[in-house]
Motif scaffolding. Structure first.
Motif, PDB file in Angstrom:
ATOM      1  N   TYR A  44       0.815  -1.207   0.000  1.00  0.00           N
ATOM      2  CA  TYR A  44       0.000   0.000   0.000  1.00  0.00           C
ATOM      3  C   TYR A  44       0.854   1.264   0.000  1.00  0.00           C
ATOM      4  N   LYS A  45       0.516   2.167  -0.865  1.00  0.00           N
ATOM      5  CA  LYS A  45       1.088   3.502  -0.909  1.00  0.00           C
ATOM      6  C   LYS A  45      -0.070   4.473  -1.047  1.00  0.00           C
ATOM      7  N   THR A  46      -0.101   5.479  -0.199  1.00  0.00           N
ATOM      8  CA  THR A  46      -1.184   6.443  -0.303  1.00  0.00           C
ATOM      9  C   THR A  46      -1.223   7.017  -1.713  1.00  0.00           C
ATOM     10  N   PRO A  47      -2.338   6.881  -2.407  1.00  0.00           N
ATOM     11  CA  PRO A  47      -2.417   7.454  -3.759  1.00  0.00           C
ATOM     12  C   PRO A  47      -2.351   8.966  -3.675  1.00  0.00           C
ATOM     13  N   ARG A  48      -1.442   9.558  -4.410  1.00  0.00           N
ATOM     14  CA  ARG A  48      -1.271  11.008  -4.335  1.00  0.00           C
ATOM     15  C   ARG A  48      -2.331  11.751  -5.147  1.00  0.00           C
ATOM     16  N   CYS A  49      -2.995  11.035  -6.023  1.00  0.00           N
ATOM     17  CA  CYS A  49      -4.136  11.599  -6.748  1.00  0.00           C
ATOM     18  C   CYS A  49      -5.269  10.582  -6.675  1.00  0.00           C
ATOM     19  N   ILE A  50      -6.420  10.999  -6.211  1.00  0.00           N
ATOM     20  CA  ILE A  50      -7.536  10.081  -5.980  1.00  0.00           C
ATOM     21  C   ILE A  50      -8.509  10.118  -7.159  1.00  0.00           C
ATOM     22  N   ASN A  51      -8.869   8.921  -7.639  1.00  0.00           N
ATOM     23  CA  ASN A  51      -9.877   8.796  -8.683  1.00  0.00           C
ATOM     24  C   ASN A  51     -11.115   8.036  -8.212  1.00  0.00           C
ATOM     25  N   SER A  52     -10.955   7.267  -7.158  1.00  0.00           N
ATOM     26  CA  SER A  52     -12.043   6.439  -6.658  1.00  0.00           C
ATOM     27  C   SER A  52     -13.123   7.289  -5.991  1.00  0.00           C
ATOM     28  N   LYS A  53     -14.372   7.137  -6.436  1.00  0.00           N
ATOM     29  CA  LYS A  53     -15.480   7.877  -5.840  1.00  0.00           C
ATOM     30  C   LYS A  53     -15.688   7.483  -4.383  1.00  0.00           C
ATOM     31  N   ALA A  54     -15.516   6.196  -4.097  1.00  0.00           N
ATOM     32  CA  ALA A  54     -15.699   5.725  -2.721  1.00  0.00           C
ATOM     33  C   ALA A  54     -14.629   6.302  -1.799  1.00  0.00           C
ATOM     34  N   ALA A  55     -13.379   6.362  -2.297  1.00  0.00           N
ATOM     35  CA  ALA A  55     -12.298   6.931  -1.489  1.00  0.00           C
ATOM     36  C   ALA A  55     -12.532   8.419  -1.246  1.00  0.00           C
ATOM     37  N   LEU A  56     -12.986   9.125  -2.285  1.00  0.00           N
ATOM     38  CA  LEU A  56     -13.281  10.553  -2.126  1.00  0.00           C
ATOM     39  C   LEU A  56     -14.413  10.773  -1.124  1.00  0.00           C
ATOM     40  N   LYS A  57     -15.389   9.893  -1.154  1.00  0.00           N
ATOM     41  CA  LYS A  57     -16.499   9.999  -0.202  1.00  0.00           C
ATOM     42  C   LYS A  57     -15.996   9.841   1.223  1.00  0.00           C
ATOM     43  N   LEU A  58     -15.085   8.899   1.416  1.00  0.00           N
ATOM     44  CA  LEU A  58     -14.497   8.690   2.740  1.00  0.00           C
ATOM     45  C   LEU A  58     -13.767   9.947   3.201  1.00  0.00           C
ATOM     46  N   LEU A  59     -12.950  10.515   2.312  1.00  0.00           N
ATOM     47  CA  LEU A  59     -12.203  11.722   2.664  1.00  0.00           C
ATOM     48  C   LEU A  59     -13.154  12.870   2.984  1.00  0.00           C
ATOM     49  N   GLU A  60     -14.167  13.042   2.145  1.00  0.00           N
ATOM     50  CA  GLU A  60     -15.105  14.144   2.335  1.00  0.00           C
ATOM     51  C   GLU A  60     -15.853  14.034   3.661  1.00  0.00           C
ATOM     52  N   SER A  61     -16.124  12.816   4.075  1.00  0.00           N
ATOM     53  CA  SER A  61     -16.857  12.622   5.329  1.00  0.00           C
ATOM     54  C   SER A  61     -16.018  12.993   6.549  1.00  0.00           C
ATOM     55  N   ASN A  62     -14.722  13.191   6.336  1.00  0.00           N
ATOM     56  CA  ASN A  62     -13.835  13.515   7.457  1.00  0.00           C
ATOM     57  C   ASN A  62     -13.263  14.929   7.378  1.00  0.00           C
ATOM     58  N   VAL A  63     -13.743  15.725   6.433  1.00  0.00           N
ATOM     59  CA  VAL A  63     -13.246  17.095   6.298  1.00  0.00           C
ATOM     60  C   VAL A  63     -13.747  17.942   7.469  1.00  0.00           C
ATOM     61  N   LYS A  64     -12.827  18.682   8.086  1.00  0.00           N
ATOM     62  CA  LYS A  64     -13.223  19.551   9.207  1.00  0.00           C
ATOM     63  C   LYS A  64     -12.920  21.026   8.944  1.00  0.00           C
ATOM     64  N   GLY A  65     -12.360  21.326   7.777  1.00  0.00           N
ATOM     65  CA  GLY A  65     -12.095  22.717   7.443  1.00  0.00           C
ATOM     66  C   GLY A  65     -11.624  22.849   6.011  1.00  0.00           C
ATOM     67  N   CYS A  66     -12.013  23.935   5.332  1.00  0.00           N
ATOM     68  CA  CYS A  66     -11.633  24.164   3.936  1.00  0.00           C
ATOM     69  C   CYS A  66     -10.977  25.532   3.805  1.00  0.00           C
ATOM     70  N   PHE A  67      -9.888  25.586   3.027  1.00  0.00           N
ATOM     71  CA  PHE A  67      -9.112  26.813   2.917  1.00  0.00           C
ATOM     72  C   PHE A  67      -8.699  27.017   1.467  1.00  0.00           C
ATOM     73  N   LEU A  68      -8.952  28.211   0.931  1.00  0.00           N
ATOM     74  CA  LEU A  68      -8.668  28.525  -0.460  1.00  0.00           C
ATOM     75  C   LEU A  68      -7.473  29.461  -0.562  1.00  0.00           C
ATOM     76  N   SER A  69      -6.771  29.333  -1.661  1.00  0.00           N
ATOM     77  CA  SER A  69      -5.658  30.234  -1.938  1.00  0.00           C
ATOM     78  C   SER A  69      -6.166  31.671  -1.981  1.00  0.00           C
ATOM     79  N   PRO A  70      -5.537  32.577  -1.254  1.00  0.00           N
ATOM     80  CA  PRO A  70      -6.080  33.936  -1.119  1.00  0.00           C
ATOM     81  C   PRO A  70      -5.804  34.866  -2.300  1.00  0.00           C
ATOM     82  N   ARG A  71      -4.957  34.458  -3.231  1.00  0.00           N
ATOM     83  CA  ARG A  71      -4.621  35.323  -4.365  1.00  0.00           C
ATOM     84  C   ARG A  71      -4.082  34.477  -5.507  1.00  0.00           C
ATOM     85  N   ASP A  72      -3.910  35.092  -6.646  1.00  0.00           N
ATOM     86  CA  ASP A  72      -3.343  34.391  -7.794  1.00  0.00           C
ATOM     87  C   ASP A  72      -1.844  34.202  -7.608  1.00  0.00           C
TER      88      ASP A  72
END
Length: 592
Positions: free
Chosen positions: A559-587
């Protein structure tokens, strides 16, 4: 080829290494001749060779393929048709890839002889290391190895991970027990236990019992070794009780593990339990590896490629006192090469490809053209041989094996860093197509890692560290944008939430500033890409992600953590554990 040479050990193995690398061109040509002779009449090759057994015909007529080019034949063998579809030798098992690069495990044919080749490479590692770190024959190795439950193909062929195949083979189980380099703390029964938690518990417990004899520690990948440390943090109290009482915890129900461990923890050893309790119960686990295993001389685990992310954590737990050694370069399709300079800094690690493992060819790549699609047709005349590669240049690896893979694209991007005798040495750069892309941008795994390595330094003044990450290209809105999932940890004092929010926003722009010209142009000028986003996840999320992939058929060893996720199920798992979102403040800065 003399099969006996694959069994060499110790000094004999080093002598064979010299012979192979001094004669790399002859060894490669003879190996290809043998493959063509053996497999030329298979259904797959015969349609291209048309009765010829000449290697020049092979090179001129046999196409370069990805998995889709050979998969129909592999499926037919898996369903019960004869091995002669692809190989002149009987296919004895199907090896399953980890499945984390593109989300789905692949089946690779394997013949009995393949185990000899893998064993030859394993037998080279310790003689090489002993040249740099003497005295390793005076103690034990605490290596954490695991098997995965097997499946079967429709016709009954075993379908299993390559390391499971090795650990269950006579080569591993029948190894000489009087060879010091093969003296492991883990009893075979604990390695072969398919319950990964029971296996982990028993192997760590055995490592603690023999703590004063352990000279080297590790696992196949850095991720597995760090997972073991996390497991130890949660279970050391129970393990101390086992040692103190001489009785295995009731949670270990596997009969083979119970039998193997009973002799290790008997009689009771309260003094040893007190030692371990004092160490593990301290205020910090920084340097814990050196305190628990004071005679350890290095950590053995793959820390190249995507595994480089784990170097800071390994250095934390060893207090930078233990060298990190990546022993070999291998894949499910074939084993390839060995690290002949074990004390090199992880960023400088190169692997010498051994010419007796398989037949190598290479697709030349420009420095920034690593995103060549796996279905893109590659003309045969563009390939170069092992002896034709040039220092400093980048290539995609193509292999031909005895088991039936012909001119098969492995998907790895390598850079030539030097030569050992006539054999080239390569640095692993990244997996092809493990990249983020939304427009004209093509962000490789290596580019992503470099950018995050710079950005995460912004966390350090606040005693916060990046523990794990992955990413995906979010196209649910227009324009799409890169999303990074980060799991962080706090070393000492916790940073105030408001301050952390600002730091993570600065991390976003820091990542963007480090990405390439095309990305920054798309972001700042073309407005074809939206602001990069970091989604902070709860502690333990990436362990849950690992559990998910293992539950889908992956192996804890591979097992190696996939650095880019394509699996919908894996993304769902990650999304269910998100506790904060942060966007780049400028270009990001972009200069035409």
């Amino acid at each position: 080829m003399d099969g006996k040479k694959l069994e060499y050990k110790g000094e004999e193995a080093l002598m064979e290494l010299e012979r192979l690398t001094m004669n790399a061109d002859e060894v490669q040509e003879e190996l290809l001749k043998e493959i063509v002779t053996r497999n030329g009449d298979t259904e797959y090759l015969s349609k291209y060779l048309r009765g010829s057994k000449d290697v020049s015909t092979f090179k001129n007529r046999v196409p370069v393929i990805s998995y889709s080019g050979i998969q129909p034949y592999i499926k037919r063998v898996a369903n019960g048709e004869d091995s002669s579809l692809v190989s002149g030798h009987t296919i004895v098992e199907m090896l399953c890839s980890s499945g984390t690069s593109n989300g789905e495990p692949k089946l690779m044919p394997s013949i009995a002889e393949d185990l000899d080749r893998r064993t030859f490479l394993y037998n080279l590692v310790m003689p090489v290391v002993n040249q740099y770190i003497p005295g390793l024959d005076e103690g034990k190795a605490m290596f954490l190895n695991f098997v995965k439950a097997e499946m079967s193909t429709p016709c009954g062929l075993p379908a299993r991970a390559v390391l499971t195949s090795y650990y269950k083979s006579k080569h591993y189980r029948g190894r000489p027990r009087n060879v010091p380099f093969l003296d492991y703390t883990s009893p075979d029964q604990t390695v072969l236990c398919e319950d990964s938690n029971q296996s982990m518990y028993c192997q760590l417990l055995a490592g603690l019992v023999f703590r004063h004899q352990v000279l080297r520690v590790g696992a196949v990948f850095a991720s597995a070794f760090l997972r073991a440390i996390s497991f130890l943090e949660k279970n050391w109290v129970k393990m101390c009780n086992d040692i103190r009482k001489g009785k295995l915890d009731a949670s270990i129900t596997d009969p083979e593990c119970q039998l193997a461990m009973s002799s290790i923890i008997t009689p009771p050893n309260p003094g040893l339990a007190d030692e371990i309790e004092e160490i593990c119960g301290g205020s910090s686990w920084k340097g814990i590896l050196c305190r628990l295993w004071p005679k350890a001389k290095y950590i053995e685990a793959v820390v190249t490629g995507s595994m480089a992310q784990y170097i800071p954590s390994l250095e934390y737990y060893s207090d930078k006192k233990l060298p990190l050694f990546s022993p070999m370069y291998a894949s499910t399709e074939s084993f390839f090469g060995v690290n002949l300079r074990p004390l090199d800094d992880p960023s400088e690690v190169s692997f010498t490809l051994l010419p007796n493992m398989c037949y190598y060819e290479f697709i030349p790549l420009g420095e920034n053209s690593w995103s060549l699609d796996e279905e893109t047709e590659v003309p045969s005349n563009e390939l170069v041989s092992l002896l034709q590669v040039k220092l400093g240049c980048y290539y995609e690896l193509v292999v031909t094996t005895f088991a039936g893979l012909c001119r098969y694209r492995i998907g790895d991007v390598l850079q030539v860093t030097g030569f050992y005798n006539k054999a080239p040495q390569f640095k692993f750069i990244c997996r092809r197509n493990v990249a983020l892309s939304l427009d004209n941008d093509k962000t490789s795994e290596e580019d992503l890692h470099k950018s995050i390595t710079v950005a995460k330094k912004l966390l350090e003044p606040h005693n916060v560290i990046l523990l794990e990450y992955t990413s995906f290209a979010d196209t649910s809105s227009v324009p799409g944008h890169y999303v990074l999932y980060w799991e962080i940890g706090h070393n000492k004092s916790k940073i105030a939430n408001s301050s952390l929010d600002e730091v993570l926003k600065e991390c976003c722009i820091s990542v963007e500033e480090e990405l390439d010209y095309t990305y920054r142009r798309c972001r700042s000028h073309d407005k074809a890409i939206g602001p990069l986003e970091i989604r902070l996840v709860k502690p333990g999320t990436f362990e849950a992600l690992m559990d998910f992939y293992i539950s889908q058929g992956g192996s804890i060893n591979q097992y190696k953590t996939p650095r880019c996720i394509n699996s919908k199920a894996a993304l769902k798992l990650l999304e269910s554990n998100v506790k904060g979102c942060f966007l780049s403040p400028r270009d990001p800065i972009w200069i035409p």
